[in-house]
Motif scaffolding. Structure first.
Motif, mmCIF file in Angstrom:
data_model
loop_
_atom_site.group_PDB
_atom_site.id
_atom_site.type_symbol
_atom_site.label_atom_id
_atom_site.label_comp_id
_atom_site.label_asym_id
_atom_site.label_seq_id
_atom_site.Cartn_x
_atom_site.Cartn_y
_atom_site.Cartn_z
ATOM 1 N N SER A 1 26.953 31.230 33.914
ATOM 2 C CA SER A 1 27.731 31.048 35.142
ATOM 3 C C SER A 1 29.196 31.395 34.899
ATOM 4 O O SER A 1 29.780 31.002 33.881
ATOM 5 C CB SER A 1 27.605 29.610 35.654
ATOM 6 O OG SER A 1 28.141 28.688 34.735
ATOM 7 N N TRP A 2 29.746 32.163 35.833
ATOM 8 C CA TRP A 2 31.174 32.470 35.801
ATOM 9 C C TRP A 2 31.870 31.517 36.761
ATOM 10 O O TRP A 2 31.607 31.516 37.961
ATOM 11 C CB TRP A 2 31.434 33.916 36.207
ATOM 12 C CG TRP A 2 32.882 34.202 36.498
ATOM 13 C CD1 TRP A 2 33.436 34.576 37.680
ATOM 14 C CD2 TRP A 2 33.960 34.106 35.564
ATOM 15 N NE1 TRP A 2 34.787 34.721 37.559
ATOM 16 C CE2 TRP A 2 35.143 34.439 36.264
ATOM 17 C CE3 TRP A 2 34.053 33.765 34.212
ATOM 18 C CZ2 TRP A 2 36.392 34.451 35.659
ATOM 19 C CZ3 TRP A 2 35.296 33.774 33.605
ATOM 20 C CH2 TRP A 2 36.441 34.118 34.319
ATOM 21 N N GLN A 3 32.726 30.667 36.203
ATOM 22 C CA GLN A 3 33.441 29.683 37.004
ATOM 23 C C GLN A 3 34.874 30.168 37.177
ATOM 24 O O GLN A 3 35.740 29.957 36.318
ATOM 25 C CB GLN A 3 33.370 28.310 36.336
ATOM 26 C CG GLN A 3 31.928 27.823 36.168
ATOM 27 C CD GLN A 3 31.821 26.394 35.686
ATOM 28 O OE1 GLN A 3 32.810 25.667 35.629
ATOM 29 N NE2 GLN A 3 30.603 25.976 35.351
ATOM 30 N N ALA B 1 29.418 40.705 34.724
ATOM 31 C CA ALA B 1 30.376 41.230 33.747
ATOM 32 C C ALA B 1 31.581 41.871 34.421
ATOM 33 O O ALA B 1 32.721 41.739 33.953
ATOM 34 C CB ALA B 1 29.684 42.236 32.833
ATOM 35 N N THR B 2 31.350 42.554 35.524
ATOM 36 C CA THR B 2 32.452 43.253 36.195
ATOM 37 C C THR B 2 33.395 42.305 36.928
ATOM 38 O O THR B 2 34.460 42.728 37.388
ATOM 39 C CB THR B 2 31.884 44.276 37.194
ATOM 40 O OG1 THR B 2 30.973 43.620 38.087
ATOM 41 C CG2 THR B 2 31.146 45.383 36.457
ATOM 42 N N ARG B 3 33.042 41.030 37.029
ATOM 43 C CA ARG B 3 33.916 40.048 37.673
ATOM 44 C C ARG B 3 34.933 39.449 36.700
ATOM 45 O O ARG B 3 35.894 38.809 37.130
ATOM 46 C CB ARG B 3 33.091 38.906 38.273
ATOM 47 C CG ARG B 3 32.230 39.300 39.464
ATOM 48 C CD ARG B 3 31.323 38.141 39.848
ATOM 49 N NE ARG B 3 30.484 38.458 40.999
ATOM 50 C CZ ARG B 3 30.704 38.038 42.235
ATOM 51 N NH1 ARG B 3 31.751 37.272 42.486
ATOM 52 N NH2 ARG B 3 29.892 38.361 43.216
ATOM 53 N N LEU B 4 34.703 39.602 35.404
ATOM 54 C CA LEU B 4 35.558 38.933 34.424
ATOM 55 C C LEU B 4 36.943 39.578 34.402
ATOM 56 O O LEU B 4 37.074 40.772 34.138
ATOM 57 C CB LEU B 4 34.913 39.001 33.037
ATOM 58 C CG LEU B 4 33.496 38.414 32.935
ATOM 59 C CD1 LEU B 4 32.982 38.504 31.508
ATOM 60 C CD2 LEU B 4 33.470 36.971 33.421
ATOM 61 N N PRO B 5 37.993 38.792 34.636
ATOM 62 C CA PRO B 5 39.337 39.372 34.763
ATOM 63 C C PRO B 5 39.988 39.733 33.433
ATOM 64 O O PRO B 5 40.906 40.549 33.394
ATOM 65 C CB PRO B 5 40.119 38.263 35.471
ATOM 66 C CG PRO B 5 39.429 37.000 35.067
ATOM 67 C CD PRO B 5 37.979 37.353 34.931
ATOM 68 N N ARG C 1 33.481 32.332 44.369
ATOM 69 C CA ARG C 1 32.485 31.313 44.098
ATOM 70 C C ARG C 1 31.881 31.481 42.704
ATOM 71 O O ARG C 1 31.980 32.533 42.081
ATOM 72 C CB ARG C 1 31.377 31.376 45.146
ATOM 73 C CG ARG C 1 30.582 32.670 45.128
ATOM 74 C CD ARG C 1 29.567 32.694 46.258
ATOM 75 N NE ARG C 1 28.816 33.936 46.283
ATOM 76 C CZ ARG C 1 27.733 34.170 45.553
ATOM 77 N NH1 ARG C 1 27.292 33.238 44.726
ATOM 78 N NH2 ARG C 1 27.099 35.323 45.640
ATOM 79 N N THR C 2 31.230 30.404 42.235
ATOM 80 C CA THR C 2 30.545 30.449 40.948
ATOM 81 C C THR C 2 29.329 31.359 41.031
ATOM 82 O O THR C 2 28.576 31.320 42.004
ATOM 83 C CB THR C 2 30.104 29.032 40.533
ATOM 84 O OG1 THR C 2 31.264 28.212 40.413
ATOM 85 C CG2 THR C 2 29.366 29.062 39.207
ATOM 86 N N ASP D 1 38.392 30.056 35.112
ATOM 87 C CA ASP D 1 38.491 31.286 34.326
ATOM 88 C C ASP D 1 37.649 31.164 33.052
ATOM 89 O O ASP D 1 38.090 31.520 31.959
ATOM 90 C CB ASP D 1 39.955 31.584 33.979
ATOM 91 C CG ASP D 1 40.152 33.027 33.501
ATOM 92 O OD1 ASP D 1 39.252 33.850 33.748
ATOM 93 O OD2 ASP D 1 41.185 33.310 32.870
ATOM 94 N N GLU D 2 36.411 30.648 33.220
ATOM 95 C CA GLU D 2 35.529 30.407 32.076
ATOM 96 C C GLU D 2 34.121 30.917 32.366
ATOM 97 O O GLU D 2 33.625 30.816 33.495
ATOM 98 C CB GLU D 2 35.443 28.911 31.755
ATOM 99 C CG GLU D 2 36.738 28.303 31.247
ATOM 100 C CD GLU D 2 36.609 26.805 31.045
ATOM 101 O OE1 GLU D 2 37.497 26.224 30.395
ATOM 102 O OE2 GLU D 2 35.621 26.207 31.549
ATOM 103 N N LEU D 3 33.492 31.413 31.314
ATOM 104 C CA LEU D 3 32.084 31.787 31.364
ATOM 105 C C LEU D 3 31.299 30.676 30.676
ATOM 106 O O LEU D 3 31.540 30.371 29.506
ATOM 107 C CB LEU D 3 31.856 33.117 30.645
ATOM 108 C CG LEU D 3 30.432 33.678 30.680
ATOM 109 C CD1 LEU D 3 30.074 34.152 32.083
ATOM 110 C CD2 LEU D 3 30.284 34.829 29.686
ATOM 111 N N HIS D 4 30.369 30.056 31.401
ATOM 112 C CA HIS D 4 29.598 28.946 30.846
ATOM 113 C C HIS D 4 28.171 29.400 30.535
ATOM 114 O O HIS D 4 27.526 30.060 31.357
ATOM 115 C CB HIS D 4 29.563 27.770 31.828
ATOM 116 C CG HIS D 4 30.842 26.998 31.865
ATOM 117 N ND1 HIS D 4 30.907 25.637 31.655
ATOM 118 C CD2 HIS D 4 32.128 27.402 32.070
ATOM 119 C CE1 HIS D 4 32.168 25.235 31.740
ATOM 120 N NE2 HIS D 4 32.928 26.287 31.999
ATOM 121 N N LEU D 5 27.699 29.036 29.345
ATOM 122 C CA LEU D 5 26.327 29.298 28.912
ATOM 123 C C LEU D 5 25.671 27.946 28.676
ATOM 124 O O LEU D 5 26.060 27.216 27.763
ATOM 125 C CB LEU D 5 26.307 30.134 27.629
ATOM 126 C CG LEU D 5 27.153 31.419 27.642
ATOM 127 C CD1 LEU D 5 27.088 32.107 26.283
ATOM 128 C CD2 LEU D 5 26.694 32.364 28.742
#
Length: 288
Positions: free
Chosen positions: A84-86, A27-31, A2-3, A90-94
């Protein structure tokens, strides 16, 4: 997956260095930490879409952060960002959040939601003598949720770095007098607890002390292109028309300020009433 959404308040260092700190759990979720796709969702001056996509490395110094960003020019210290990590993209949104109505805080225009406490802490008043005093009050003082700040006046000499002895005292007095005259601060009687923590109004059984109280001047801001709109950057030397400013809780305008306000109303220099808890600051030249 989930986001995941988190909030962060940008500091001056974040903006200048082109970074955005991330919480550990995000941060630890980013692949792909070596190349994170970062999408900045933003509307310039709260109007026109001005989003941009970056490929940023994730690193951990004091905290996790993505670097290599270029923040839009109308993003100022204190601006809130939704992170938000979507996972599906596979994108980090600010994302910045547009205010319903733009606000001007001590001459700086905010078109997006902000934290008044961080705005107070992060504002750069310059290296003048009065700027150094204001810097101490805003950065080292007790800051309230509305961005107002309180600092014991007796501690200024040691904290401001204006020198010792008679010369230092002279420079400090002139700087404080200028801030009082410009309406940046008000002198009040507060109290200090055993650890030196200031309070106003004074707390029973605590040592009373003279304080400087800073309250941000918050007023509606025009959009660029409208009358009075200049894009919202920090302002330096300029003339300031007379204005009504908030006082510390329980304080009232002096008879002199009430008289000056009445005269300004009569001559159409101002149309804002002087309500309880506010004072009037007459037109003056401000150094930033």
């Amino acid at each position: 997956m989930r986001t995941v959404n988190r909030r962060h308040t940008l500091t001056r260092a974040d903006i200048d260095d082109g970074v955005c700190p991330l919480p550990d759990e995000l941060a630890t979720r980013l692949p792909h930490p070596e190349a994170v796709t970062v999408v900045v969702e933003h509307r310039m001056h709260g109007l026109d879409p001005a989003g941009e996509t970056f490929t940023c490395p994730l690193s951990q110094e004091i905290a996790w952060q993505v670097s290599g960003l270029v923040w839009p020019p109308d993003v100022h210290p204190g601006t809130l960002v939704i992170i938000s990590w979507q996972a599906a993209k596979d994108e980090l949104h600010l994302r910045t959040i547009v205010l319903d109505d733009p606000m001007r805080v001590d001459g700086v225009d905010y078109f997006h939601e902000y934290d008044p406490r961080v705005v107070t802490r992060e504002f750069d008043p310059g290296r003048s003598n009065r700027g150094q005093v204001l810097n101490v009050v805003r950065r080292q003082g007790r800051v309230y949720e509305d961005g107002s700040a309180l600092y014991p006046e007796a501690g200024l000499a040691a904290a401001c770095g204006l020198g010792r002895g008679q010369k230092g005292a002279f420079l400090l007095k002139n700087a404080v007098d200028q801030l009082l005259r410009e309406g940046y601060v008000t002198r009040v009687t507060g109290s200090l607890n055993a650890d030196g923590y200031p309070s106003y109004p004074p707390v029973d059984d605590e040592e009373q002390a003279e304080m400087l109280f800073y309250a941000p001047l918050v007023e509606p801001a025009p959009y660029p292109g409208d009358f009075g709109g200049d894009g919202g950057g920090e302002r330096r030397e300029h003339w300031v028309k007379g204005f009504v400013r908030k006082l510390p809780p329980g304080a009232q305008a002096t008879e002199r300020q009430q008289s000056l306000h009445a005269k300004a109303m009569e001559t159409a220099q101002i149309d804002e009433p002087l309500e309880p808890g506010y004072t009037f600051v007459k037109k003056h030249h401000r150094h930033g």
